[in-house]
Design a protein around this motif. Structure first.
Motif, PDB file in Angstrom:
ATOM      1  N   MET A  68       0.824  -1.199   0.000  1.00 24.17           N
ATOM      2  CA  MET A  68       0.000   0.000   0.000  1.00 24.17           C
ATOM      3  C   MET A  68       0.862   1.255   0.000  1.00 24.17           C
ATOM      4  O   MET A  68       0.612   2.201  -0.750  1.00 24.17           O
ATOM      5  CB  MET A  68      -0.931  -0.030   1.228  1.00 24.17           C
ATOM      6  CG  MET A  68      -1.785   1.186   1.376  1.00 24.17           C
ATOM      7  SD  MET A  68      -2.839   1.436  -0.051  1.00 24.17           S
ATOM      8  CE  MET A  68      -3.247   3.145   0.226  1.00 24.17           C
ATOM      9  N   ALA A  69       1.884   1.280   0.833  1.00 26.27           N
ATOM     10  CA  ALA A  69       2.800   2.421   0.878  1.00 26.27           C
ATOM     11  C   ALA A  69       3.500   2.601  -0.469  1.00 26.27           C
ATOM     12  O   ALA A  69       3.624   3.722  -0.979  1.00 26.27           O
ATOM     13  CB  ALA A  69       3.824   2.235   1.996  1.00 26.27           C
ATOM     14  N   ILE A  70       3.897   1.502  -1.077  1.00 16.78           N
ATOM     15  CA  ILE A  70       4.541   1.554  -2.388  1.00 16.78           C
ATOM     16  C   ILE A  70       3.576   2.104  -3.428  1.00 16.78           C
ATOM     17  O   ILE A  70       3.943   2.958  -4.243  1.00 16.78           O
ATOM     18  CB  ILE A  70       5.060   0.156  -2.802  1.00 16.78           C
ATOM     19  CG1 ILE A  70       6.261  -0.232  -1.935  1.00 16.78           C
ATOM     20  CG2 ILE A  70       5.418   0.111  -4.287  1.00 16.78           C
ATOM     21  CD1 ILE A  70       6.707  -1.686  -2.106  1.00 16.78           C
ATOM     22  N   ALA A  71       2.340   1.641  -3.418  1.00 14.78           N
ATOM     23  CA  ALA A  71       1.353   2.091  -4.397  1.00 14.78           C
ATOM     24  C   ALA A  71       1.122   3.598  -4.297  1.00 14.78           C
ATOM     25  O   ALA A  71       1.157   4.311  -5.311  1.00 14.78           O
ATOM     26  CB  ALA A  71       0.039   1.338  -4.206  1.00 14.78           C
ATOM     27  N   SER A 115      14.043   3.503  -1.928  1.00 12.17           N
ATOM     28  CA  SER A 115      14.849   2.421  -1.338  1.00 12.17           C
ATOM     29  C   SER A 115      14.018   1.165  -1.101  1.00 12.17           C
ATOM     30  O   SER A 115      13.950   0.630   0.009  1.00 12.17           O
ATOM     31  CB  SER A 115      15.492   2.884  -0.022  1.00 12.17           C
ATOM     32  OG  SER A 115      16.333   3.979  -0.241  1.00 12.17           O
ATOM     33  N   ILE A 116      13.369   0.708  -2.160  1.00 11.79           N
ATOM     34  CA  ILE A 116      12.510  -0.481  -2.081  1.00 11.79           C
ATOM     35  C   ILE A 116      12.940  -1.510  -3.120  1.00 11.79           C
ATOM     36  O   ILE A 116      13.654  -1.194  -4.069  1.00 11.79           O
ATOM     37  CB  ILE A 116      11.012  -0.119  -2.265  1.00 11.79           C
ATOM     38  CG1 ILE A 116      10.784   0.636  -3.570  1.00 11.79           C
ATOM     39  CG2 ILE A 116      10.509   0.682  -1.077  1.00 11.79           C
ATOM     40  CD1 ILE A 116       9.338   0.994  -3.854  1.00 11.79           C
ATOM     41  N   SER A 117      12.465  -2.719  -2.942  1.00 10.46           N
ATOM     42  CA  SER A 117      12.766  -3.822  -3.849  1.00 10.46           C
ATOM     43  C   SER A 117      12.141  -3.584  -5.233  1.00 10.46           C
ATOM     44  O   SER A 117      10.954  -3.287  -5.334  1.00 10.46           O
ATOM     45  CB  SER A 117      12.218  -5.118  -3.246  1.00 10.46           C
ATOM     46  OG  SER A 117      12.019  -6.095  -4.228  1.00 10.46           O
ATOM     47  N   GLU A 118      12.954  -3.723  -6.268  1.00 10.84           N
ATOM     48  CA  GLU A 118      12.439  -3.592  -7.632  1.00 10.84           C
ATOM     49  C   GLU A 118      11.381  -4.660  -7.922  1.00 10.84           C
ATOM     50  O   GLU A 118      10.399  -4.392  -8.611  1.00 10.84           O
ATOM     51  CB  GLU A 118      13.573  -3.685  -8.651  1.00 10.84           C
ATOM     52  CG  GLU A 118      14.437  -2.453  -8.689  1.00 10.84           C
ATOM     53  CD  GLU A 118      15.475  -2.491  -9.798  1.00 10.84           C
ATOM     54  OE1 GLU A 118      15.254  -3.147 -10.839  1.00 10.84           O
ATOM     55  OE2 GLU A 118      16.537  -1.851  -9.612  1.00 10.84           O
ATOM     56  N   ASN A 119      11.590  -5.880  -7.395  1.00  9.61           N
ATOM     57  CA  ASN A 119      10.620  -6.955  -7.639  1.00  9.61           C
ATOM     58  C   ASN A 119       9.273  -6.639  -7.009  1.00  9.61           C
ATOM     59  O   ASN A 119       8.230  -6.809  -7.643  1.00  9.61           O
ATOM     60  CB  ASN A 119      11.139  -8.285  -7.099  1.00  9.61           C
ATOM     61  CG  ASN A 119      12.271  -8.840  -7.939  1.00  9.61           C
ATOM     62  OD1 ASN A 119      12.391  -8.528  -9.117  1.00  9.61           O
ATOM     63  ND2 ASN A 119      13.124  -9.638  -7.337  1.00  9.61           N
ATOM     64  N   HIS A 120       9.279  -6.194  -5.752  1.00  8.65           N
ATOM     65  CA  HIS A 120       8.026  -5.873  -5.074  1.00  8.65           C
ATOM     66  C   HIS A 120       7.353  -4.684  -5.764  1.00  8.65           C
ATOM     67  O   HIS A 120       6.146  -4.688  -6.012  1.00  8.65           O
ATOM     68  CB  HIS A 120       8.284  -5.578  -3.602  1.00  8.65           C
ATOM     69  CG  HIS A 120       7.050  -5.595  -2.761  1.00  8.65           C
ATOM     70  ND1 HIS A 120       7.058  -5.239  -1.448  1.00  8.65           N
ATOM     71  CD2 HIS A 120       5.753  -5.910  -3.033  1.00  8.65           C
ATOM     72  CE1 HIS A 120       5.838  -5.333  -0.948  1.00  8.65           C
ATOM     73  NE2 HIS A 120       5.035  -5.734  -1.903  1.00  8.65           N
ATOM     74  N   LEU A 121       8.127  -3.668  -6.108  1.00 11.18           N
ATOM     75  CA  LEU A 121       7.614  -2.505  -6.814  1.00 11.18           C
ATOM     76  C   LEU A 121       6.968  -2.908  -8.136  1.00 11.18           C
ATOM     77  O   LEU A 121       5.867  -2.460  -8.457  1.00 11.18           O
ATOM     78  CB  LEU A 121       8.741  -1.495  -7.056  1.00 11.18           C
ATOM     79  CG  LEU A 121       8.389  -0.298  -7.937  1.00 11.18           C
ATOM     80  CD1 LEU A 121       7.287   0.549  -7.313  1.00 11.18           C
ATOM     81  CD2 LEU A 121       9.647   0.535  -8.198  1.00 11.18           C
ATOM     82  N   SER A 122       7.632  -3.769  -8.898  1.00 12.14           N
ATOM     83  CA  SER A 122       7.095  -4.213 -10.196  1.00 12.14           C
ATOM     84  C   SER A 122       5.730  -4.858 -10.050  1.00 12.14           C
ATOM     85  O   SER A 122       4.819  -4.595 -10.846  1.00 12.14           O
ATOM     86  CB  SER A 122       8.047  -5.208 -10.862  1.00 12.14           C
ATOM     87  OG  SER A 122       9.218  -4.563 -11.251  1.00 12.14           O
ATOM     88  N   LYS A 123       5.573  -5.687  -9.027  1.00 13.88           N
ATOM     89  CA  LYS A 123       4.287  -6.347  -8.793  1.00 13.88           C
ATOM     90  C   LYS A 123       3.191  -5.339  -8.470  1.00 13.88           C
ATOM     91  O   LYS A 123       2.072  -5.435  -8.983  1.00 13.88           O
ATOM     92  CB  LYS A 123       4.406  -7.376  -7.672  1.00 13.88           C
ATOM     93  CG  LYS A 123       5.245  -8.576  -8.037  1.00 13.88           C
ATOM     94  CD  LYS A 123       5.451  -9.495  -6.866  1.00 13.88           C
ATOM     95  CE  LYS A 123       6.422 -10.604  -7.239  1.00 13.88           C
ATOM     96  NZ  LYS A 123       6.750 -11.465  -6.116  1.00 13.88           N
TER      97      LYS A 123
END
Length: 131
Positions: free
Chosen positions: A8-11, A36-44
């Motif tokens: 949610m924070a990423i979105a 400073s977040i994971s590219e994989n998690h961000l991509s999803k």
């Protein structure tokens, strides 16, 4: 208390970041480095936002993500509902049933925080954070 996941924070942060760069494509690498977040998690998360019509994506070396026209008026709650589902109020920090406790020592605080959170999410839009 209302749950808010990392997704949610990423979105929310990604939507605002992309909305502030309206005339350029934003790459996963740029956004991941910014927060400073994971590219994989961000991509999803970004693909979920694309699938639901908030973002568009262009594949390839010169590709990236951009915000869909009109989406800047989206409330934080709309994004919350997409990522987390409808908010579920929980009045106990231990997830005990009400019959387990005669009076919760935190219930007034939890109710107040929950109501303030919902009000904030309903009254703030992506456009409120676009410079």
């Amino acid at each position: 208390m209302i749950k808010m996941s990392e997704a949610m924070a990423i979105a929310l942060h990604s939507m605002i970041y992309i909305a502030n760069r309206e005339n350029e494509l934003c790459t996963v690498k740029d956004i991941a480095e910014k927060f400073s977040i994971s590219e994989n998690h961000l991509s999803k998360v970004l693909q979920r936002l694309v699938k639901c019509g908030f973002l568009t994506s262009i594949k390839g070396p010169k590709g990236g993500f951009s915000i869909v026209s009109g989406v800047k008026n989206t409330t934080f709650m709309e994004i919350y509902n997409l990522i987390e589902g409808k908010p579920q109020k929980h009045n106990c920090l231990f997830n005990a049933s009400q019959k387990d406790c005669q009076k919760c020592i935190m219930s007034n605080l939890i109710d107040k925080m929950t109501n303030e959170f919902i009000e904030y999410m309903e009254n703030n839009k992506i456009s409120d954070f676009v410079i």
